[in-house]
Design a protein around this motif. Structure first.
Motif, PDB file in Angstrom:
ATOM      1  N   TYR A  68       7.794  -4.336   7.125  1.00 53.83           N
ATOM      2  CA  TYR A  68       7.463  -4.006   5.744  1.00 53.83           C
ATOM      3  C   TYR A  68       6.285  -4.851   5.260  1.00 53.83           C
ATOM      4  O   TYR A  68       5.340  -4.323   4.671  1.00 53.83           O
ATOM      5  CB  TYR A  68       8.678  -4.230   4.833  1.00 53.83           C
ATOM      6  CG  TYR A  68       8.350  -4.059   3.372  1.00 53.83           C
ATOM      7  CD1 TYR A  68       8.282  -2.790   2.814  1.00 53.83           C
ATOM      8  CD2 TYR A  68       8.077  -5.164   2.571  1.00 53.83           C
ATOM      9  CE1 TYR A  68       7.958  -2.618   1.485  1.00 53.83           C
ATOM     10  CE2 TYR A  68       7.749  -5.002   1.239  1.00 53.83           C
ATOM     11  CZ  TYR A  68       7.697  -3.727   0.696  1.00 53.83           C
ATOM     12  OH  TYR A  68       7.362  -3.570  -0.619  1.00 53.83           O
ATOM     13  N   ILE A  69       6.340  -6.139   5.527  1.00 56.80           N
ATOM     14  CA  ILE A  69       5.258  -7.039   5.100  1.00 56.80           C
ATOM     15  C   ILE A  69       3.950  -6.641   5.780  1.00 56.80           C
ATOM     16  O   ILE A  69       2.888  -6.606   5.146  1.00 56.80           O
ATOM     17  CB  ILE A  69       5.633  -8.500   5.397  1.00 56.80           C
ATOM     18  CG1 ILE A  69       6.763  -8.947   4.464  1.00 56.80           C
ATOM     19  CG2 ILE A  69       4.436  -9.424   5.259  1.00 56.80           C
ATOM     20  CD1 ILE A  69       7.389 -10.279   4.831  1.00 56.80           C
ATOM     21  N   LYS A  70       4.023  -6.303   7.079  1.00 58.74           N
ATOM     22  CA  LYS A  70       2.829  -5.891   7.815  1.00 58.74           C
ATOM     23  C   LYS A  70       2.233  -4.620   7.212  1.00 58.74           C
ATOM     24  O   LYS A  70       1.029  -4.550   6.940  1.00 58.74           O
ATOM     25  CB  LYS A  70       3.190  -5.660   9.287  1.00 58.74           C
ATOM     26  CG  LYS A  70       2.076  -5.111  10.126  1.00 58.74           C
ATOM     27  CD  LYS A  70       2.571  -4.750  11.512  1.00 58.74           C
ATOM     28  CE  LYS A  70       1.536  -3.919  12.239  1.00 58.74           C
ATOM     29  NZ  LYS A  70       2.087  -3.229  13.373  1.00 58.74           N
ATOM     30  N   PHE A  71       3.084  -3.614   6.979  1.00 60.95           N
ATOM     31  CA  PHE A  71       2.584  -2.354   6.439  1.00 60.95           C
ATOM     32  C   PHE A  71       2.072  -2.522   5.012  1.00 60.95           C
ATOM     33  O   PHE A  71       1.084  -1.904   4.626  1.00 60.95           O
ATOM     34  CB  PHE A  71       3.662  -1.272   6.493  1.00 60.95           C
ATOM     35  CG  PHE A  71       3.984  -0.813   7.883  1.00 60.95           C
ATOM     36  CD1 PHE A  71       2.997  -0.662   8.842  1.00 60.95           C
ATOM     37  CD2 PHE A  71       5.294  -0.530   8.240  1.00 60.95           C
ATOM     38  CE1 PHE A  71       3.289  -0.236  10.128  1.00 60.95           C
ATOM     39  CE2 PHE A  71       5.593  -0.103   9.528  1.00 60.95           C
ATOM     40  CZ  PHE A  71       4.593   0.040  10.476  1.00 60.95           C
ATOM     41  N   GLU A  72       2.743  -3.337   4.254  1.00 58.65           N
ATOM     42  CA  GLU A  72       2.293  -3.574   2.884  1.00 58.65           C
ATOM     43  C   GLU A  72       0.936  -4.265   2.885  1.00 58.65           C
ATOM     44  O   GLU A  72       0.062  -3.942   2.078  1.00 58.65           O
ATOM     45  CB  GLU A  72       3.327  -4.404   2.119  1.00 58.65           C
ATOM     46  CG  GLU A  72       3.098  -4.411   0.633  1.00 58.65           C
ATOM     47  CD  GLU A  72       3.055  -3.012   0.029  1.00 58.65           C
ATOM     48  OE1 GLU A  72       2.162  -2.769  -0.801  1.00 58.65           O
ATOM     49  OE2 GLU A  72       3.898  -2.172   0.373  1.00 58.65           O
ATOM     50  N   SER A  73       0.750  -5.183   3.792  1.00 55.53           N
ATOM     51  CA  SER A  73      -0.536  -5.856   3.923  1.00 55.53           C
ATOM     52  C   SER A  73      -1.629  -4.863   4.310  1.00 55.53           C
ATOM     53  O   SER A  73      -2.731  -4.862   3.740  1.00 55.53           O
ATOM     54  CB  SER A  73      -0.432  -6.970   4.969  1.00 55.53           C
ATOM     55  OG  SER A  73      -1.675  -7.559   5.184  1.00 55.53           O
ATOM     56  N   GLU A  74      -1.310  -4.010   5.277  1.00 52.93           N
ATOM     57  CA  GLU A  74      -2.279  -2.983   5.685  1.00 52.93           C
ATOM     58  C   GLU A  74      -2.593  -2.038   4.527  1.00 52.93           C
ATOM     59  O   GLU A  74      -3.747  -1.655   4.323  1.00 52.93           O
ATOM     60  CB  GLU A  74      -1.745  -2.187   6.877  1.00 52.93           C
ATOM     61  CG  GLU A  74      -1.718  -2.968   8.174  1.00 52.93           C
ATOM     62  CD  GLU A  74      -1.081  -2.181   9.320  1.00 52.93           C
ATOM     63  OE1 GLU A  74      -0.791  -0.973   9.163  1.00 52.93           O
ATOM     64  OE2 GLU A  74      -0.862  -2.794  10.376  1.00 52.93           O
ATOM     65  N   PRO A 125      -0.945  -3.649  -7.807  1.00 53.72           N
ATOM     66  CA  PRO A 125      -0.411  -4.838  -7.144  1.00 53.72           C
ATOM     67  C   PRO A 125       1.024  -4.565  -6.703  1.00 53.72           C
ATOM     68  O   PRO A 125       1.810  -4.012  -7.453  1.00 53.72           O
ATOM     69  CB  PRO A 125      -0.459  -5.914  -8.229  1.00 53.72           C
ATOM     70  CG  PRO A 125      -0.476  -5.152  -9.509  1.00 53.72           C
ATOM     71  CD  PRO A 125      -1.138  -3.826  -9.223  1.00 53.72           C
ATOM     72  N   VAL A 126       1.296  -4.925  -5.505  1.00 49.70           N
ATOM     73  CA  VAL A 126       2.622  -4.684  -4.952  1.00 49.70           C
ATOM     74  C   VAL A 126       3.341  -6.007  -4.792  1.00 49.70           C
ATOM     75  O   VAL A 126       2.791  -6.954  -4.239  1.00 49.70           O
ATOM     76  CB  VAL A 126       2.511  -3.972  -3.590  1.00 49.70           C
ATOM     77  CG1 VAL A 126       3.876  -3.826  -2.972  1.00 49.70           C
ATOM     78  CG2 VAL A 126       1.841  -2.629  -3.750  1.00 49.70           C
ATOM     79  N   GLN A 127       4.527  -6.024  -5.313  1.00 47.52           N
ATOM     80  CA  GLN A 127       5.367  -7.200  -5.140  1.00 47.52           C
ATOM     81  C   GLN A 127       6.254  -6.945  -3.937  1.00 47.52           C
ATOM     82  O   GLN A 127       7.095  -6.070  -3.982  1.00 47.52           O
ATOM     83  CB  GLN A 127       6.218  -7.451  -6.387  1.00 47.52           C
ATOM     84  CG  GLN A 127       5.418  -7.687  -7.635  1.00 47.52           C
ATOM     85  CD  GLN A 127       4.568  -8.925  -7.534  1.00 47.52           C
ATOM     86  OE1 GLN A 127       4.990  -9.920  -6.973  1.00 47.52           O
ATOM     87  NE2 GLN A 127       3.360  -8.872  -8.071  1.00 47.52           N
ATOM     88  N   PRO A 128       6.056  -7.678  -2.859  1.00 44.07           N
ATOM     89  CA  PRO A 128       6.886  -7.421  -1.683  1.00 44.07           C
ATOM     90  C   PRO A 128       8.347  -7.761  -1.967  1.00 44.07           C
ATOM     91  O   PRO A 128       8.653  -8.653  -2.745  1.00 44.07           O
ATOM     92  CB  PRO A 128       6.314  -8.344  -0.614  1.00 44.07           C
ATOM     93  CG  PRO A 128       5.556  -9.379  -1.347  1.00 44.07           C
ATOM     94  CD  PRO A 128       5.131  -8.776  -2.655  1.00 44.07           C
ATOM     95  N   ILE A 129       9.200  -7.008  -1.349  1.00 46.00           N
ATOM     96  CA  ILE A 129      10.628  -7.266  -1.442  1.00 46.00           C
ATOM     97  C   ILE A 129      10.931  -8.328  -0.399  1.00 46.00           C
ATOM     98  O   ILE A 129      10.831  -8.072   0.793  1.00 46.00           O
ATOM     99  CB  ILE A 129      11.446  -5.996  -1.166  1.00 46.00           C
ATOM    100  CG1 ILE A 129      11.100  -4.930  -2.187  1.00 46.00           C
ATOM    101  CG2 ILE A 129      12.929  -6.312  -1.162  1.00 46.00           C
ATOM    102  CD1 ILE A 129      11.689  -3.582  -1.860  1.00 46.00           C
ATOM    103  N   SER A 130      11.250  -9.485  -0.868  1.00 41.67           N
ATOM    104  CA  SER A 130      11.512 -10.546   0.094  1.00 41.67           C
ATOM    105  C   SER A 130      12.996 -10.589   0.409  1.00 41.67           C
ATOM    106  O   SER A 130      13.825 -10.833  -0.449  1.00 41.67           O
ATOM    107  CB  SER A 130      11.037 -11.894  -0.447  1.00 41.67           C
ATOM    108  OG  SER A 130      11.581 -12.108  -1.717  1.00 41.67           O
TER     109      SER A 130
END
Length: 138
Positions: A68-74, A125-130
């Motif tokens: 998820y973090i990788k795709f969100e970064s991309e 802006p996207v807040q990642p779900i941690s």
């Protein structure tokens, strides 16, 4: 002459019944302890299976979070590139429009897509779900 059988005394009959009863109780207690031990062994086995399953689920959560973090970064990179390309297109369209006005020639200038009509393309802006597997530990 045949020996006469002595009648057994009531005390010895009671002793024999008491001895049999104690033996029966011991055997019953032994079986009960065995059942209890088997139940305990089964519970320990179940606990081990649950712990292993829990480890797998935690690993899946960690892997999914990393993806998820990788795709969100991309996606953030792609949104930034889209914003940059949109700005470039607007600049180029402005240059074409100025050149058209100066030269008197009509140029077909394509419209820039209105991102409000396509909200999935909006840069936001996207807040990642941690989430991590540690959150699920007791």
């Amino acid at each position: 002459m045949a020996p006469k059988q002595q009648p057994t005394s009531p005390v010895s009959e009671n002793d024999e019944r008491l001895r049999k009863r104690k033996l029966s109780n011991r055997e019953s207690a032994r079986r009960s302890r065995m059942r209890k031990q088997q139940h305990l062994d089964e519970l320990i086995k179940q606990e081990n299976q649950i712990v292993e399953e829990n480890k797998k689920v935690k690993q899946m959560i960690d892997n999914t979070t990393q993806l998820y973090i990788k795709f969100e970064s991309e996606n953030n990179v792609l949104r930034a590139q889209m914003a940059e390309l949109t700005d470039r297109l607007q600049s180029l369209n402005s240059v074409i429009q100025i050149a058209s006005e100066v030269s008197g020639l009509a140029f077909d200038i394509p419209d820039i897509p209105d991102t409000l009509l396509e909200p999935w393309l909006l840069p936001y802006p996207v807040q990642p779900i941690s989430a991590s597997a540690d959150m699920f530990q007791y």
